[in-house]
Motif scaffolding. Structure first.
Motif, PDB file in Angstrom:
ATOM      1  N   ILE A 114     -10.759 -17.026  26.380  1.00  0.00           N
ATOM      2  CA  ILE A 114     -11.187 -16.420  27.787  1.00  0.00           C
ATOM      3  C   ILE A 114     -11.770 -17.754  28.451  1.00  0.00           C
ATOM      4  O   ILE A 114     -12.865 -18.386  28.049  1.00  0.00           O
ATOM      5  CB  ILE A 114     -12.724 -15.362  27.913  1.00  0.00           C
ATOM      6  N   SER A 115     -11.055 -18.150  30.028  1.00  0.00           N
ATOM      7  CA  SER A 115     -12.236 -19.689  30.287  1.00  0.00           C
ATOM      8  C   SER A 115     -13.060 -19.188  30.926  1.00  0.00           C
ATOM      9  O   SER A 115     -13.927 -18.206  30.939  1.00  0.00           O
ATOM     10  CB  SER A 115     -10.564 -19.514  31.783  1.00  0.00           C
ATOM     11  N   GLY A 116     -13.715 -20.784  30.181  1.00  0.00           N
ATOM     12  CA  GLY A 116     -14.656 -21.007  30.670  1.00  0.00           C
ATOM     13  C   GLY A 116     -15.720 -20.256  29.694  1.00  0.00           C
ATOM     14  O   GLY A 116     -17.123 -19.921  29.642  1.00  0.00           O
ATOM     15  N   LYS A 117     -15.133 -19.371  28.484  1.00  0.00           N
ATOM     16  CA  LYS A 117     -16.492 -18.618  27.823  1.00  0.00           C
ATOM     17  C   LYS A 117     -16.300 -19.431  25.799  1.00  0.00           C
ATOM     18  O   LYS A 117     -15.127 -19.611  25.512  1.00  0.00           O
ATOM     19  CB  LYS A 117     -15.817 -16.958  27.962  1.00  0.00           C
ATOM     20  N   GLU A 118     -17.551 -19.550  25.935  1.00  0.00           N
ATOM     21  CA  GLU A 118     -17.511 -19.745  23.754  1.00  0.00           C
ATOM     22  C   GLU A 118     -17.687 -18.400  23.391  1.00  0.00           C
ATOM     23  O   GLU A 118     -18.471 -17.510  23.440  1.00  0.00           O
ATOM     24  CB  GLU A 118     -18.612 -20.479  23.137  1.00  0.00           C
ATOM     25  N   LEU A 119     -16.829 -17.698  22.750  1.00  0.00           N
ATOM     26  CA  LEU A 119     -16.395 -16.113  22.159  1.00  0.00           C
ATOM     27  C   LEU A 119     -17.290 -17.055  20.582  1.00  0.00           C
ATOM     28  O   LEU A 119     -16.896 -17.714  19.334  1.00  0.00           O
ATOM     29  CB  LEU A 119     -15.357 -16.173  21.925  1.00  0.00           C
ATOM     30  N   GLU A 120     -17.782 -16.066  20.020  1.00  0.00           N
ATOM     31  CA  GLU A 120     -17.962 -15.871  18.576  1.00  0.00           C
ATOM     32  C   GLU A 120     -17.272 -13.911  18.220  1.00  0.00           C
ATOM     33  O   GLU A 120     -16.952 -13.237  18.743  1.00  0.00           O
ATOM     34  CB  GLU A 120     -19.164 -15.140  18.045  1.00  0.00           C
ATOM     35  N   MET A 121     -16.400 -14.426  16.875  1.00  0.00           N
ATOM     36  CA  MET A 121     -15.222 -13.351  16.430  1.00  0.00           C
ATOM     37  C   MET A 121     -16.081 -12.650  15.932  1.00  0.00           C
ATOM     38  O   MET A 121     -16.643 -12.717  14.689  1.00  0.00           O
ATOM     39  CB  MET A 121     -14.290 -14.400  15.946  1.00  0.00           C
ATOM     40  N   LEU A 122     -15.978 -10.986  16.428  1.00  0.00           N
ATOM     41  CA  LEU A 122     -16.676 -10.361  15.247  1.00  0.00           C
ATOM     42  C   LEU A 122     -15.421  -9.479  14.500  1.00  0.00           C
ATOM     43  O   LEU A 122     -16.685  -8.876  13.461  1.00  0.00           O
ATOM     44  CB  LEU A 122     -17.356  -8.854  16.233  1.00  0.00           C
ATOM     45  N   GLY A 123     -14.137  -9.399  15.007  1.00  0.00           N
ATOM     46  CA  GLY A 123     -13.169  -8.530  13.408  1.00  0.00           C
ATOM     47  C   GLY A 123     -12.621  -8.108  14.425  1.00  0.00           C
ATOM     48  O   GLY A 123     -12.163  -7.957  15.193  1.00  0.00           O
ATOM     49  N   LEU A 124     -11.903  -7.497  13.978  1.00  0.00           N
ATOM     50  CA  LEU A 124     -10.782  -6.777  13.768  1.00  0.00           C
ATOM     51  C   LEU A 124     -10.506  -5.498  14.524  1.00  0.00           C
ATOM     52  O   LEU A 124     -11.501  -4.689  13.945  1.00  0.00           O
ATOM     53  CB  LEU A 124      -9.445  -6.701  13.094  1.00  0.00           C
ATOM     54  N   VAL A 125     -10.171  -5.011  15.586  1.00  0.00           N
ATOM     55  CA  VAL A 125     -10.504  -3.577  15.841  1.00  0.00           C
ATOM     56  C   VAL A 125      -9.818  -3.213  16.404  1.00  0.00           C
ATOM     57  O   VAL A 125      -8.199  -3.280  16.876  1.00  0.00           O
ATOM     58  CB  VAL A 125     -11.100  -3.568  17.259  1.00  0.00           C
ATOM     59  N   LYS A 126      -9.110  -1.644  16.345  1.00  0.00           N
ATOM     60  CA  LYS A 126      -8.119  -1.196  16.263  1.00  0.00           C
ATOM     61  C   LYS A 126      -8.101   0.126  17.108  1.00  0.00           C
ATOM     62  O   LYS A 126      -9.070   1.392  16.362  1.00  0.00           O
ATOM     63  CB  LYS A 126      -7.163  -0.938  15.557  1.00  0.00           C
ATOM     64  N   GLY A 127      -7.350   0.964  17.522  1.00  0.00           N
ATOM     65  CA  GLY A 127      -7.003   2.506  17.991  1.00  0.00           C
ATOM     66  C   GLY A 127      -5.594   2.771  18.434  1.00  0.00           C
ATOM     67  O   GLY A 127      -4.966   2.352  18.697  1.00  0.00           O
ATOM     68  N   SER A 128      -5.853   4.225  17.544  1.00  0.00           N
ATOM     69  CA  SER A 128      -4.402   4.962  17.383  1.00  0.00           C
ATOM     70  C   SER A 128      -4.209   6.046  17.838  1.00  0.00           C
ATOM     71  O   SER A 128      -5.498   6.596  18.454  1.00  0.00           O
ATOM     72  CB  SER A 128      -4.023   4.549  16.021  1.00  0.00           C
ATOM     73  N   THR A 129      -3.056   6.410  17.535  1.00  0.00           N
ATOM     74  CA  THR A 129      -3.044   8.244  17.858  1.00  0.00           C
ATOM     75  C   THR A 129      -1.075   8.395  18.181  1.00  0.00           C
ATOM     76  O   THR A 129      -0.600   7.696  17.823  1.00  0.00           O
ATOM     77  CB  THR A 129      -2.777   8.671  20.022  1.00  0.00           C
ATOM     78  N   ILE A 130      -1.534   9.144  17.759  1.00  0.00           N
ATOM     79  CA  ILE A 130       0.188   9.920  17.350  1.00  0.00           C
ATOM     80  C   ILE A 130       0.690  11.130  18.908  1.00  0.00           C
ATOM     81  O   ILE A 130      -0.659  12.321  18.018  1.00  0.00           O
ATOM     82  CB  ILE A 130       0.042  10.994  15.539  1.00  0.00           C
ATOM     83  N   GLN A 131       1.839  10.893  18.707  1.00  0.00           N
ATOM     84  CA  GLN A 131       2.290  11.544  19.853  1.00  0.00           C
ATOM     85  C   GLN A 131       3.288  12.605  19.789  1.00  0.00           C
ATOM     86  O   GLN A 131       4.126  11.368  18.845  1.00  0.00           O
ATOM     87  CB  GLN A 131       1.846  11.182  21.136  1.00  0.00           C
TER      88      GLN A 131
END
Length: 104
Positions: A9-26
């Protein structure tokens, strides 16, 4: 919560926290299935299925954001979407990315 499909993200230093996900079955509903099968005879956009998939992506995104928020994230980078058939008439939509915290 900021969501981007880049790894920065331009202008931001980032600390990685980990993989996140969301799902649904339709699953298809019988009313949509009948009306949309007629549409395949004449061609064109299958609007009911399009709406169903938009709702599924929105729900998967919401669940991903909730998981990131529980980690204290400020943003999610590298956001991606995927879908796959689970069984006849049902599909999974998954949203995933890397939760990050701003360090500056």
């Amino acid at each position: 919560m900021t969501l981007v499909n880049t790894d920065y993200i331009s202008g931001k230093e980032l600390e990685m926290l980990g993989l996140v996900k969301g799902s649904t079955i339709q699953s298809k509903n019988i009313g949509r299935d009948i009306s949309q099968s007629f549409k395949t005879l004449v061609g064109g956009e299958l609007k009911a299925y399009n709406e169903m998939m938009n709702e599924a992506r929105a729900l998967a995104t919401k669940r991903m954001v909730e998981e990131a928020a529980s980690l204290g994230a400020d943003a999610i980078v590298n956001v991606r979407y995927a879908s796959s058939a689970i069984m006849q008439g049902a599909a999974e939509v998954i949203a995933y990315g890397t939760a990050v915290k701003f360090t500056n």
